[in-house]
Structure formats: C-alpha cells, structure tokens
Scaffold this motif. Structure first.
Motif, PDB file in Angstrom:
ATOM      1  N   ALA A 156       2.449  -4.472   3.291  1.00  0.00           N
ATOM      2  CA  ALA A 156       1.502  -5.118   4.202  1.00  0.00           C
ATOM      3  C   ALA A 156       1.728  -6.633   4.243  1.00  0.00           C
ATOM      4  O   ALA A 156       1.624  -7.255   5.291  1.00  0.00           O
ATOM      5  CB  ALA A 156       0.069  -4.796   3.788  1.00  0.00           C
ATOM      6  N   VAL A 211       4.068   1.075   2.090  1.00  0.00           N
ATOM      7  CA  VAL A 211       3.889   0.094   3.175  1.00  0.00           C
ATOM      8  C   VAL A 211       3.764  -1.310   2.609  1.00  0.00           C
ATOM      9  O   VAL A 211       2.907  -1.584   1.763  1.00  0.00           O
ATOM     10  CB  VAL A 211       2.623   0.428   4.015  1.00  0.00           C
ATOM     11  N   PRO A 258       0.678  -8.489  15.853  1.00  0.00           N
ATOM     12  CA  PRO A 258       0.511  -7.101  16.311  1.00  0.00           C
ATOM     13  C   PRO A 258      -0.321  -6.287  15.332  1.00  0.00           C
ATOM     14  O   PRO A 258      -0.455  -6.651  14.161  1.00  0.00           O
ATOM     15  CB  PRO A 258       1.952  -6.574  16.351  1.00  0.00           C
ATOM     16  N   SER A 259      -0.855  -5.186  15.818  1.00  0.00           N
ATOM     17  CA  SER A 259      -1.606  -4.267  14.970  1.00  0.00           C
ATOM     18  C   SER A 259      -0.708  -3.798  13.826  1.00  0.00           C
ATOM     19  O   SER A 259       0.456  -3.473  14.039  1.00  0.00           O
ATOM     20  CB  SER A 259      -2.069  -3.090  15.830  1.00  0.00           C
ATOM     21  N   GLY A 260      -1.237  -3.810  12.611  1.00  0.00           N
ATOM     22  CA  GLY A 260      -0.470  -3.367  11.452  1.00  0.00           C
ATOM     23  C   GLY A 260       0.429  -4.423  10.848  1.00  0.00           C
ATOM     24  O   GLY A 260       1.180  -4.153   9.917  1.00  0.00           O
ATOM     25  N   SER A 261       0.347  -5.669  11.359  1.00  0.00           N
ATOM     26  CA  SER A 261       1.264  -6.710  10.878  1.00  0.00           C
ATOM     27  C   SER A 261       0.814  -7.331   9.546  1.00  0.00           C
ATOM     28  O   SER A 261       1.577  -8.058   8.926  1.00  0.00           O
ATOM     29  CB  SER A 261       1.415  -7.802  11.938  1.00  0.00           C
ATOM     30  N   GLY A 262      -0.433  -7.066   9.149  1.00  0.00           N
ATOM     31  CA  GLY A 262      -0.901  -7.583   7.860  1.00  0.00           C
ATOM     32  C   GLY A 262      -2.011  -8.609   7.953  1.00  0.00           C
ATOM     33  O   GLY A 262      -2.392  -9.215   6.941  1.00  0.00           O
ATOM     34  N   LYS A 263      -2.581  -8.793   9.143  1.00  0.00           N
ATOM     35  CA  LYS A 263      -3.620  -9.820   9.332  1.00  0.00           C
ATOM     36  C   LYS A 263      -4.840  -9.584   8.434  1.00  0.00           C
ATOM     37  O   LYS A 263      -5.289 -10.489   7.731  1.00  0.00           O
ATOM     38  CB  LYS A 263      -4.086  -9.850  10.800  1.00  0.00           C
ATOM     39  N   SER A 264      -5.373  -8.368   8.481  1.00  0.00           N
ATOM     40  CA  SER A 264      -6.572  -8.088   7.691  1.00  0.00           C
ATOM     41  C   SER A 264      -6.268  -8.165   6.198  1.00  0.00           C
ATOM     42  O   SER A 264      -7.075  -8.674   5.412  1.00  0.00           O
ATOM     43  CB  SER A 264      -7.154  -6.721   8.047  1.00  0.00           C
ATOM     44  N   THR A 265      -5.095  -7.680   5.817  1.00  0.00           N
ATOM     45  CA  THR A 265      -4.713  -7.741   4.404  1.00  0.00           C
ATOM     46  C   THR A 265      -4.652  -9.197   3.941  1.00  0.00           C
ATOM     47  O   THR A 265      -5.136  -9.531   2.853  1.00  0.00           O
ATOM     48  CB  THR A 265      -3.347  -7.049   4.190  1.00  0.00           C
ATOM     49  N   PHE A 269       0.890  -1.169   0.000  1.00  0.00           N
ATOM     50  CA  PHE A 269       0.000   0.000   0.000  1.00  0.00           C
ATOM     51  C   PHE A 269       0.922   1.212   0.000  1.00  0.00           C
ATOM     52  O   PHE A 269       1.458   1.581   1.037  1.00  0.00           O
ATOM     53  CB  PHE A 269      -0.910   0.011   1.227  1.00  0.00           C
TER      54      PHE A 269
HETATM   55  N1  LIG Z   1      -6.128   0.234   2.184  1.00  0.00           N
HETATM   56  C1  LIG Z   1      -4.948   0.553   2.729  1.00  0.00           C
HETATM   57  N2  LIG Z   1      -4.294   1.662   2.356  1.00  0.00           N
HETATM   58  C2  LIG Z   1      -3.096   1.984   2.877  1.00  0.00           C
HETATM   59  N3  LIG Z   1      -2.456   1.249   3.793  1.00  0.00           N
HETATM   60  C3  LIG Z   1      -3.057   0.135   4.221  1.00  0.00           C
HETATM   61  C4  LIG Z   1      -4.328  -0.280   3.715  1.00  0.00           C
HETATM   62  N4  LIG Z   1      -4.683  -1.440   4.329  1.00  0.00           N
HETATM   63  C5  LIG Z   1      -3.670  -1.725   5.170  1.00  0.00           C
HETATM   64  N5  LIG Z   1      -2.695  -0.797   5.110  1.00  0.00           N
HETATM   65  C6  LIG Z   1      -1.436  -0.815   5.865  1.00  0.00           C
HETATM   66  O1  LIG Z   1      -0.866  -2.103   5.734  1.00  0.00           O
HETATM   67  C7  LIG Z   1      -0.350  -2.560   6.974  1.00  0.00           C
HETATM   68  C8  LIG Z   1      -1.065  -3.828   7.398  1.00  0.00           C
HETATM   69  O2  LIG Z   1      -2.414  -3.512   7.680  1.00  0.00           O
HETATM   70  P1  LIG Z   1      -3.489  -4.572   8.176  1.00  0.00           P
HETATM   71  O3  LIG Z   1      -3.451  -5.737   7.262  1.00  0.00           O
HETATM   72  O4  LIG Z   1      -4.771  -3.859   8.341  1.00  0.00           O
HETATM   73  O5  LIG Z   1      -2.897  -4.985   9.594  1.00  0.00           O
HETATM   74  P2  LIG Z   1      -3.609  -5.672  10.839  1.00  0.00           P
HETATM   75  O6  LIG Z   1      -4.925  -6.188  10.407  1.00  0.00           O
HETATM   76  O7  LIG Z   1      -2.644  -6.739  11.263  1.00  0.00           O
HETATM   77  O8  LIG Z   1      -3.721  -4.614  11.889  1.00  0.00           O
HETATM   78  C9  LIG Z   1      -0.524  -1.404   7.943  1.00  0.00           C
HETATM   79  O9  LIG Z   1       0.660  -0.648   7.974  1.00  0.00           O
HETATM   80  C10 LIG Z   1      -1.656  -0.617   7.353  1.00  0.00           C
HETATM   81  O10 LIG Z   1      -1.576   0.737   7.723  1.00  0.00           O
END
Ligand SMILES: Nc1ncnc2c1ncn2[C@@H]1O[C@H](COP(=O)(O)OP(=O)(O)O)[C@@H](O)[C@H]1O
Ligand SMILES: [Mg+2]
Length: 245
Positions: A33, A31, A52-59, A28
């Motif tokens: 992800a 970043v 951890p938060s921001g580690s890429g879980k949701s992605t 992103f």
């Molecule tokens: N749509 C997006 N646009 C920009 N950055 C993103 C987006 N989605 C995620 N990120 C970045 O990618 C990294 C991983 O995010 P995310 O997968 O949401 O982590 P988690 O779910 O583990 O907290 C973070 O640094 C987040 O800020």
C-alpha cells in the motif's frame, strides 16, 4: 477560545515540520500500500492528497494520523516519533492533538449536536459542563449555534458535516485530517463545507491533510501531493486556492 490567527514563521528561520514521514512502507498481505513515502508538513499548511483508487491515499492518512503504524520508516509529530509510541500513547495523541473529518460524518445520530461536539473533550477528561460550554462556543463561532440541540439524525448531510467539523476543531488540534469530507454532498453544499473547513483550520493555525479524488476540492489547499502505487508521484504548490466549484 483564542481564535487569533497565528503569524507565519519568519523566512529566515526554516519551519520545523509539525508532521513528517520518513520512507514509510506498509504491506497488507501481498499488497504494497505504501512503498516508501517521505513527506514534511509545516504548521498551518493545507495539503491535498490525490491519486487513483487503491494508490495508498487512505493508508498514508492513517499512518500520518497514528491510526496505523507503518511496517518500516518513521512518522514524526511535534518533534517526537509517533510511529514508535504504544497504542495507548498514540490514541492519546490522536485525541488531544488531531481532529478528524470523515466522508460520512460519523456523528452519533441520537445525541444532540452539542453533545457530539463535546465528546472528544470529555474523552480527554474535560468535565461535561466545560466540554458542553466549549462545544456551544465552537458551534456559535462556525455559525451553527441553532443546530446545537438538534440530533444529527434529523439534519441534512451538509448540516451534519458542519457539526462534524465543529467536533474536529473543538479541541484546537494541531493537525486536521479529512478523508473525502465533501464526498457525500452535492457540489454546492460541498463547496460550503470546504470553505468552512479551510477557514476554521486556518483560524486556529492548524495544518490540514485532506484526501480527495476531486480536483475542485483539492484546490482549497495550498499544496497538492499526488500518490501513485504507494509512492509520491508529484508534490507542488497549488496556485488556484479557493476552490473553483
Ligand atoms: N486493511 C487492509 N487490508 C488489506 N488491504 C488493504 C487494507 N487497506 C488498504 N488495503 C489495500 O492497500 C492498497 C491501498 O489502499 P488505500 O490506501 O485504501 O488506497 P486509496 O485510499 O488510495 O484508495 C489497496 O490495494 C487496498 O486494497
Ligand atoms: Mg481511500
């Protein structure tokens, strides 16, 4: 609906993963992800993703479920490349083969529960009457038939999340994805919701991919994958299945 538990694969025939990623990356902007994740998820397996938060879980969850496409690498589902499909075909797979449970239930507050549950079926062409019948059946099976005509706007968080689970399961998906499904609930209600989710997923023989920051929630799964800085940090069996809330 046939809710017969599916028999496990015989040990002599290694199970084809139902869902897998091969070295997927996702950027992103600057970043990173996901930095190269390879995972195989078997039929009926329940996998917790922590980190951890921001580690890429949701992605990772969004790539696995075809909501987004990785920049590199491949996502395979049921023997085909999910990440190579057109947006339209990916949406189709999501609707027909995947179920989703979100932290905030994402139900339509003005629609009665049974209509919320029937929606995914109607979106894939099932007639309204048949969809409502199957929704009622699912609500009954998970023990909340009494909520069928209630609107989510008039329910407790736990009740609404149960309806959301019925909506995720009504189409008998192959894989259920859940991002912090009990994150907005108190501990006791969260425990009940996780019990319902894991029991119903197992009844239909689906796989579960669950993102959580809570080890007690992860404990409901049979496998824990830990993500750090967009990479798989650890991957192992969870012995203490059943939640220790
Ligand atoms: N749509 C997006 N646009 C920009 N950055 C993103 C987006 N989605 C995620 N990120 C970045 O990618 C990294 C991983 O995010 P995310 O997968 O949401 O982590 P988690 O779910 O583990 O907290 C973070 O640094 C987040 O800020
Ligand atoms: Mg997240």
């Amino acid at each position: 609906m046939d809710m017969t538990p599916h028999s496990p694969n015989s040990p002599s025939a290694p199970a084809q993963p139902v869902l897998s990623t091969l070295d997927i990356t996702k950027l992103f902007g600057q970043v990173r992800a996901l930095a190269g994740v390879s995972l195989e998820i078997a039929k009926g397996e329940t996998v917790a993703i922590m980190g951890p938060s921001g580690s890429g879980k949701s992605t990772l969850l969004h790539c696995l479920s075809g909501v987004i496409v990785p920049d590199d690498g491949e996502v395979r589902f049921d023997g085909s490349t999910l990440s190579g499909l057109s947006d339209r075909d990916r949406s189709h797979t999501r609707l027909r083969r995947f179920g989703f449970v979100f932290q905030d239930n994402q139900l339509i507050p003005e629609l009665p529960a049974r209509e919320n549950v029937a929606l995914p079926l109607m979106l894939t062409g099932t007639s309204r009457g048949k969809a409502l019948k199957e929704a009622d059946e699912m609500l009954r099976r998970i023990g909340i038939a009494d909520l069928g005509t209630r609107r989510p706007g008039d329910m407790s968080g736990g009740q609404a999340q149960r309806v959301a689970i019925a909506r995720a399961l009504v189409g008998r998906p192959s894989v259920v994805f859940a991002d912090e499904p009990s994150g907005a609930l108190d501990q006791a209600t969260g425990h009940e919701v996780m019990q319902l989710l894991t029991t119903t997923v197992s009844l239909i023989g689906a796989s579960l991919v669950l993102v959580t920051h809570d080890p007690n929630v992860a404990n409901w799964c049979s496998r824990l994958v830990e993500i750090r800085d967009g990479l798989v940090h650890s991957d192992g069996v969870l012995a203490a299945r059943g939640g220790a809330l």
